[in-house]
Design an enzyme around this catalytic site. Structure first.
Site, PDB file in Angstrom:
ATOM      1  N   ASP A 188      -9.005  -1.370   2.991  1.00  0.00           N
ATOM      2  CA  ASP A 188      -8.614  -0.844   4.300  1.00  0.00           C
ATOM      3  C   ASP A 188      -9.580  -1.278   5.389  1.00  0.00           C
ATOM      4  O   ASP A 188      -9.290  -1.119   6.572  1.00  0.00           O
ATOM      5  CB  ASP A 188      -8.555   0.687   4.257  1.00  0.00           C
ATOM      6  CG  ASP A 188      -7.625   1.173   3.166  1.00  0.00           C
ATOM      7  OD1 ASP A 188      -6.663   0.462   2.882  1.00  0.00           O
ATOM      8  OD2 ASP A 188      -7.880   2.242   2.599  1.00  0.00           O
ATOM      9  N   ASP A 190       0.835  -1.191   0.000  1.00  0.00           N
ATOM     10  CA  ASP A 190       0.000   0.000   0.000  1.00  0.00           C
ATOM     11  C   ASP A 190       0.876   1.249   0.000  1.00  0.00           C
ATOM     12  O   ASP A 190       0.640   2.177  -0.757  1.00  0.00           O
ATOM     13  CB  ASP A 190      -0.901  -0.026   1.238  1.00  0.00           C
ATOM     14  CG  ASP A 190      -2.202   0.675   0.969  1.00  0.00           C
ATOM     15  OD1 ASP A 190      -2.622   0.680  -0.193  1.00  0.00           O
ATOM     16  OD2 ASP A 190      -2.781   1.229   1.915  1.00  0.00           O
TER      17      ASP A 190
END
Lengths: 178, 324
Positions: free
Chosen positions: B175, B129
């Site tokens: 997320d 990420d």
């Protein structure tokens, strides 16, 4: 007629500022607070209820638990499958920045290890996995055993190239818009 | 041959249709307990069972084996209505409904089986990420341009513009789901301790909340899109480990293995994966066709791989015909 055009121009201006600053300019502090707090609530609720529901699954499944020996083996092969996918994805992303041959080398190493780790061929291994067995059932039934190893490698290579291309497509779109 | 007939729009329609199908299934699955408890007991709940088997006696295999009730049909109809609303309007409320449905289903159905696997997964995605958000602009582009409910969005100017607001704040589903499956694993660990307290679950949930707050604060200060996992992963993995160290459960935590029945038949997941595979193939063979030709070795290799793929596909089709 003029209203939609004005709206479009406004939207375009917003887009430009977004790409310049990399984030959105909040309308008001209150509005941003409302937006972010509701985003947090929307993030927390699924985790809470999803976790509770997953426990429900667990209690349902405890009845149908099989013996320990096969369970351990299944866990191991499941873990190998996860790592295989992880390597597939990561090499596909990394190949954007490096040459493909390094990624192929990583692949080769992993499959070589996998063969030793599981002590059996891909063909036997895929038989145990639920989705693999479903997906490649036809392949296995139609081809000889020694063919399916090769086929699986081709398939994995193919997925890899898919991800690379999709990401490159997005990059191309981005370049085109500027 | 087929790919030359389709344009890029058709493939977009196909992807939209696929996600529509998934959305409706996910939302119906989410709604079914809610609707079941809302409907008064005076209305009868008729059970149905679709079964489609192959073979006889010992060789009997079930191809479709699906049980549902009349309440589930109501759920599917509600989900369909919302899905059509989303298809035509792309409204953010519908988008959020589907996003939440995806997230709940993801946390519910994806099981991690021990803590070490979870930590490896979290740390791997942490690196990913960070790399993709700070190193390149791919992640931001994908998040903004991909037209499916893979993110939660909420307008920042809702107080001014009401429900037609356009200035959105967004949060990716990854997320939520990825820390979520780790938190679900901790809840199962709490249950296995049999102390009738959910210490680790609540700890990690609070840590997740604080991590999100930190993400938003940093985003607000630096005015740059932030990788949420950068803050969520240390919070969600660090806090439970710290508590375990203090309470002396660390050995039990690492020794805990959650075992579940792997052979369970999950038609929704399997069929949707199969469809996704087919769509990927279609997209990629479409991208092969355009006239841009780059004489690099990489492309040649991919072309060879794809040819082999196509030949296997054709032979598969032949075999299927033979079988019939």
């Amino acid at each position: 007629m003029s209203e939609p055009i004005e709206a479009a121009v406004q939207q375009a201006a917003e887009n430009v500022t977004e790409t310049l600053t990399g984030s959105k300019i909040p309308a008001t502090p209150e509005g941003a607070a409302v937006a972010y707090s509701s985003l947090i609530i929307m993030a927390m609720l699924p985790i809470f209820f999803g976790a509770l529901r997953s426990v429900k699954h667990q209690t349902d499944q405890k009845v149908s638990e099989s013996n320990n020996q096969t369970q351990r083996h299944v866990n191991r092969s499941e873990f190998c499958l996860h790592v295989t996918w992880l390597i597939t994805l990561s090499t596909s992303f990394i190949s954007l920045h490096c040459h493909q041959c390094y990624c192929d080398f990583v692949f080769y190493l992993w499959y070589f290890q996998l063969h030793r780790l599981l002590g059996k061929s891909w063909n036997e291994w895929t038989l145990e996995m639920p989705w693999c067995s479903q997906l490649s059932h036809q392949v296995r039934s139609t081809y000889l055993n020694n063919m399916s190893n090769l086929l699986f490698l081709i398939e994995v290579n193919f997925y890899c190239s898919c991800f690379v291309r999709i990401v490159r497509g997005f990059q191309a779109v981005l370049k085109g818009s500027h | 041959m087929v790919f030359k007939l389709f344009s890029k729009d058709h493939i977009n329609y196909l992807l939209t249709g696929y996600f529509f199908f998934l959305e409706v299934l996910a939302l119906a699955h989410l709604l079914s307990p809610v609707i079941g408890s809302l409907v008064p007991s005076s209305i009868p709940n008729t059970p149905f069972h679709i079964s489609f088997t192959k073979g006889k006696g010992n060789q009997k295999q079930s191809i479709i084996d699906y049980e549902f009730t009349s309440h589930d049909i109501v759920c599917v109809i509600i989900a369909l209505v919302i899905g059509i609303w989303y298809l035509f309007q792309k409204h953010w409320i519908a988008n959020n409904l589907f996003g939440v449905a995806f997230a709940v289903n993801g946390v519910e159905l994806l099981h991690l089986n021990n803590i070490v696997t979870g930590l490896i997964l979290l740390s791997g995605l942490f690196v990913y990420d960070v790399f993709w958000v700070f190193g390149t602009n791919v992640m931001v582009t994908v998040a903004k341009s991909f037209d499916a409910p893979i993110k939660l969005i909420f307008p920042q100017d809702i107080l001014v513009n009401g429900f037609n607001a356009t200035n959105f704040a967004m949060l990716g589903l990854g997320d939520i789901v990825i820390p979520g499956i780790f938190i679900a694993l901790l809840l199962r660990f709490d249950n296995s301790l049999k102390r009738k307290s959910r210490t680790y679950f609540y700890t990690s949930l609070i840590a997740y909340f604080l991590g999100l707050m930190l993400t938003i604060m940093v985003m607000h200060v630096f005015r740059h899109a932030q990788p949420a996992l950068l803050y969520l992963v240390p919070a969600c993995s660090g806090a439970p480990l710290l508590i375990a160290l203090i309470k002396g459960d660390i050995k039990a935590l690492f020794a805990y293995v959650f075992s579940f029945a792997l052979y369970e038949f999950r038609p929704q997941i399997q069929y949707s994966l199969w469809v996704f595979k087919m769509i990927l193939r279609l997209i990629c063979s479409y991208q092969d066709n355009p006239d841009e030709k780059k004489a690099s070795k990489k492309n040649k290799d991919q072309a060879i791989a794809n040819k082999e793929q196509q030949s296997t596909k054709e032979s598969k089709k032949k075999d299927a015909k033979k079988a019939k």
